[in-house]
Design a protein around this motif. Structure first.
Motif, PDB file in Angstrom:
ATOM      1  N   GLY A 409       0.803  -1.226   0.000  1.00 46.93           N
ATOM      2  CA  GLY A 409       0.000   0.000   0.000  1.00 46.93           C
ATOM      3  C   GLY A 409       0.833   1.271   0.000  1.00 46.93           C
ATOM      4  O   GLY A 409       0.288   2.362  -0.138  1.00 46.93           O
ATOM      5  N   ASP A 410       2.170   1.170   0.150  1.00 42.69           N
ATOM      6  CA  ASP A 410       3.029   2.357   0.015  1.00 42.69           C
ATOM      7  C   ASP A 410       3.211   2.632  -1.474  1.00 42.69           C
ATOM      8  O   ASP A 410       3.948   1.917  -2.161  1.00 42.69           O
ATOM      9  N   LEU A 411       2.515   3.663  -1.968  1.00 40.09           N
ATOM     10  CA  LEU A 411       2.485   3.938  -3.416  1.00 40.09           C
ATOM     11  C   LEU A 411       2.730   5.409  -3.686  1.00 40.09           C
ATOM     12  O   LEU A 411       2.469   6.244  -2.826  1.00 40.09           O
ATOM     13  N   GLU A 416       3.199  11.093 -10.699  1.00 32.04           N
ATOM     14  CA  GLU A 416       4.322  11.561  -9.887  1.00 32.04           C
ATOM     15  C   GLU A 416       5.652  11.018 -10.397  1.00 32.04           C
ATOM     16  O   GLU A 416       5.734   9.877 -10.846  1.00 32.04           O
ATOM     17  N   ARG A 417       6.666  11.867 -10.254  1.00 33.66           N
ATOM     18  CA  ARG A 417       8.032  11.452 -10.596  1.00 33.66           C
ATOM     19  C   ARG A 417       8.723  11.082  -9.288  1.00 33.66           C
ATOM     20  O   ARG A 417       8.890  11.940  -8.426  1.00 33.66           O
ATOM     21  N   VAL A 434       3.035   5.903 -12.001  1.00 29.90           N
ATOM     22  CA  VAL A 434       4.153   6.540 -11.291  1.00 29.90           C
ATOM     23  C   VAL A 434       5.412   6.396 -12.140  1.00 29.90           C
ATOM     24  O   VAL A 434       5.670   5.344 -12.720  1.00 29.90           O
ATOM     25  N   ARG A 435       6.197   7.479 -12.216  1.00 34.09           N
ATOM     26  CA  ARG A 435       7.427   7.503 -13.011  1.00 34.09           C
ATOM     27  C   ARG A 435       8.613   7.346 -12.067  1.00 34.09           C
ATOM     28  O   ARG A 435       8.856   8.198 -11.219  1.00 34.09           O
ATOM     29  N   THR A 436       9.355   6.277 -12.249  1.00 37.40           N
ATOM     30  CA  THR A 436      10.435   5.937 -11.313  1.00 37.40           C
ATOM     31  C   THR A 436      11.807   6.199 -11.929  1.00 37.40           C
ATOM     32  O   THR A 436      12.071   5.784 -13.061  1.00 37.40           O
ATOM     33  N   HIS A 437      12.664   6.887 -11.178  1.00 36.40           N
ATOM     34  CA  HIS A 437      14.075   7.053 -11.561  1.00 36.40           C
ATOM     35  C   HIS A 437      14.929   6.331 -10.518  1.00 36.40           C
ATOM     36  O   HIS A 437      14.875   6.676  -9.334  1.00 36.40           O
TER      37      HIS A 437
END
Lengths: 466, 218
Positions: A409-411, A416-417, A434-437
């Motif tokens: 549930g931690d999202l 969001e970047r 969600v956009r992950t770097h």
């Protein structure tokens, strides 16, 4: 080294095809319920409960240690099911409230469950992490886990072995995470298909255990079955005295065996890759696969410059998802959220590096720190790191997989970047859209302070001068 | 495991390298029991919109491909998380075989263990096949006995599967019962092995029981 461990575990050798391999450790987590359900359905008993270890990690809430802290009743149900399965199976396990709870690949080394020369499996792809201590460790599926629970063995075909040699000294602000991201960028997400990797070279030797675990962790992102590093005094010092490590005269015998594990000079490898550590900059991913990675000094690539139509289309899809345009600089790219944790970078050294940078600074975007284990959390608190994180504006959480697999549930929020120390920037991995770097813990801390991706080397230099 | 010998079906092209198991089945569906069926989760977020309605532009929803039971995909298919739910989702949807230039390692093994036939063929041939399928559709036959795939253009391509696993899938063999025939060898190995590395078993370690709230550790 790979071959030595393999050969010492073959129960039934076969000329061609898979051999029956003895498994020393089977680690399980909440997701292993399919295997336990099938055991019950077939009326099978666990063959060697002493060699099975359970950890609640994927679904563990990070805002508290009670089942009621779970984000949904369904998630709480998964934690209950885990405890029930472990108790019924008579398996030693580290549930939500246990003082040694943590991510399975963090507590394995921490408790000495992971030892040189062992075969270790877990129904989690990042089991390769544990090869950092000189073990043969790899991820399996539920059917394979069931097979190990019932027989303590697995049918396995001998993979090829790739040696990746990293020589030279890392520059300031460049860490183990940058090495492994650079390797994946170089050989590609499918680059080690069909291979086990042995990491070697002076830069690997110079790494701490934490750094080595980070390197082996992401072997799977290059499609390797496993990653491993020959055990040396750094490993032996780390392992000594841990709860499940050999002690007394057994320690001396173990050490004698472990010193013989390293590959012999002139041992042949099926593939060789070389990398110069001195040339590496902090790395950051721009796309939706860990292979979409560049130095922070780089700019988003242009799909039009790609020759292959399929590759071009893949890049266009990645850039569309990431909301990026060709030519955009990575240095200075605004971000919305930062996550420090995971089995890649949730260890004490990762938290120390981030805290050292954050001391006296404030963050501009929301960020959470999730220690990789409860022991790491306590260790960090004893050193006052939690205070530094809190003063900087980070939330200090309880341990678990959290925003790496985002199953508890931690999202992040759609669009969001998110700058993350985890291992996968897949579409939807940290929540829908969600956009992950992916970056190192130091780069993540710097991104939180600046509200943007930045070349952390500039900041370290600036502070030293000041 | 259900036995598989050969199948002919409409083939479905799925584009993109490194299609990972997060795409094949998003993590939030992994809590379901197998009995409930995983077929509805296959490519869930690509197949359905936010309201749960099928996206008309996703290949599995196109009328021409709706009854397809064989997939033609690109390199490193099924990379990422080890979740076997990715194989359950294919199987419960009805997929019986997947043709790819290469597979994610754990996904490939999970396919073998469940009798979902993973066929490795040349990347160029499969790229051409996907183009053909997008334009004209077509059927593919996968023959595990003959180790041969017949593509829509009629061309037959030989493929390899480890003979041991081929045998298991052809017969629908239960691997655990097979291994149990080696029980004497396992026991003999274990006795010799544990004498050599006695530290592998260490039952006396006591780290406290479940339920200790925030007990400080050194």
């Amino acid at each position: 080294m790979f071959r030595k461990i393999w050969d010492s575990h073959v129960v039934v050798p076969r000329e061609s095809g898979p051999s029956l391999l003895y498994i020393d450790r089977n680690m399980v987590h909440e997701g292993s319920f399919h295997a336990f359900g099938e055991m019950a359905r077939r009326g099978l008993a666990i063959r060697s409960p002493d060699q099975v270890f359970g950890a609640a990690d994927h679904y563990a809430p990070t805002t508290g240690r009670r089942k009621e802290d779970a984000a949904t009743p369904e998630i709480a149900g998964m934690l209950d099911l885990f405890d029930d399965n472990m108790r019924r199976g008579g398996v030693r396990h580290f549930g939500l409230g246990h003082a040694r709870q943590g991510i399975v690949h963090v507590i394995g080394p921490e408790l000495g469950i992971t030892l040189p020369g062992l075969t270790i499996v877990c129904s989690d792809s990042h089991t390769s992490t544990q090869g950092a201590l000189g073990a043969l460790a790899f991820g399996i599926g539920q059917s394979e886990s069931l097979h190990v629970l019932a027989t303590q063995t697995l049918w396995q075909s001998l993979p090829k072995v790739m040696r990746i040699t990293v020589d030279g000294a890392l520059g300031e602000g460049v860490h183990a995470k940058d090495i492994i991201l650079a390797i994946i960028g170089k050989i590609g997400a499918g680059g080690a298909t069909g291979h086990a990797i042995e990491y070697a070279g002076s830069a690997i030797r110079a790494l701490s255990i934490e750094g080595r675990l980070t390197i082996c962790n992401m072997s799977i992102e290059a499609a390797a079955r496993s990653g491993m590093i020959a055990p040396d005094d750094t490993v032996f010092d780390y392992v000594h005295g841990r709860p499940f490590a050999p002690a007394g005269h057994q320690w001396d015998e173990a050490l004698r065996q472990w010193r013989a594990l390293a590959s012999d000079d002139g041992a042949p490898f099926d593939a060789e890759v070389h990398l110069d550590a001195a040339k590496l900059a902090p790395m950051v991913t721009w796309g939706t696969s860990p292979e979409d990675v560049l130095p922070i000094t780089g700019a988003v690539p242009d799909p039009q410059a790609e020759a292959g139509a399929d590759r071009r289309r893949n890049m266009e899809m990645a850039l569309d998802y990431m909301g990026l345009a060709p030519g955009q600089r990575l240095d200075g790219l605004p971000v919305d959220r930062v996550f420090i944790g995971s089995c890649t970078n949730g260890r004490i050294e990762d938290l120390r590096v981030a805290a050292r940078y954050l001391d006296g600074r404030k963050i501009r975007v929301p960020g959470i720190v999730v220690p990789g284990s409860t022991a790491v959390k306590h260790q960090a608190e004893a050193a006052g790191l939690d205070t530094i994180f809190r003063n900087a504006g980070f939330e200090w959480r309880d341990s678990g997989c959290s925003m790496c697999s985002a199953m508890n549930g931690d999202l992040g929020a759609p669009g969001e970047r998110c700058v993350s120390t985890s291992n996968r920037n897949f579409v939807g991995r940290q929540g829908p859209k969600v956009r992950t770097h992916l970056v190192s813990p130091l780069m993540a801390a710097a991104a939180a302070v600046n509200g943007a991706l930045v070349d952390v080397r500039r900041e370290i230099g600036a502070r030293r001068v000041a | 495991m259900k036995a598989f010998t050969r199948a002919t079906s409409i083939a479905v092209p799925i584009d993109g390298i490194n299609v990972n198991t997060d795409q094949i089945i998003p993590a939030r569906f992994l809590k379901a029991s197998r009995a409930a069926g995983y077929g509805g989760f296959l490519f869930h977020d690509l197949r359905f919109d936010g309201e749960g309605a099928p996206r008309p532009d996703f290949v599995l929803n196109m009328p021409a491909f709706r009854d397809g039971r064989i997939l033609v995909v690109d390199a490193n298919y099924g990379c990422g998380s080890s979740r076997e739910g990715a194989v359950y989702a294919h199987q419960d949807y009805g997929i019986v075989a997947i043709l790819a230039p290469s597979f994610g390692d754990i996904f490939y093994n999970n396919c073998l263990k469940n009798g979902l036939v993973p066929v490795v063929l040349d990347g160029g041939v499969l790229a051409e096949t996907r183009r053909h399928l997008h334009l004209k559709g077509g059927e593919i036959t996968v023959d595990l006995e003959a180790l041969e795939a017949t593509l829509p253009d009629g061309a037959r391509h030989r493929f390899e599967i480890e003979p041991f696993w081929r045998e298991c899938i052809l017969k629908g063999l239960d691997e655990i019962s097979l291994t149990s025939t080696y029980e004497p060898q396992i026991r003999a190995f274990e006795d010799a092995y544990h004498a050599q590395v006695p530290w592998v078993r260490k039952p006396e370690v006591d780290l406290g029981r479940e339920g200790h709230e925030d007990r400080k550790v050194p």
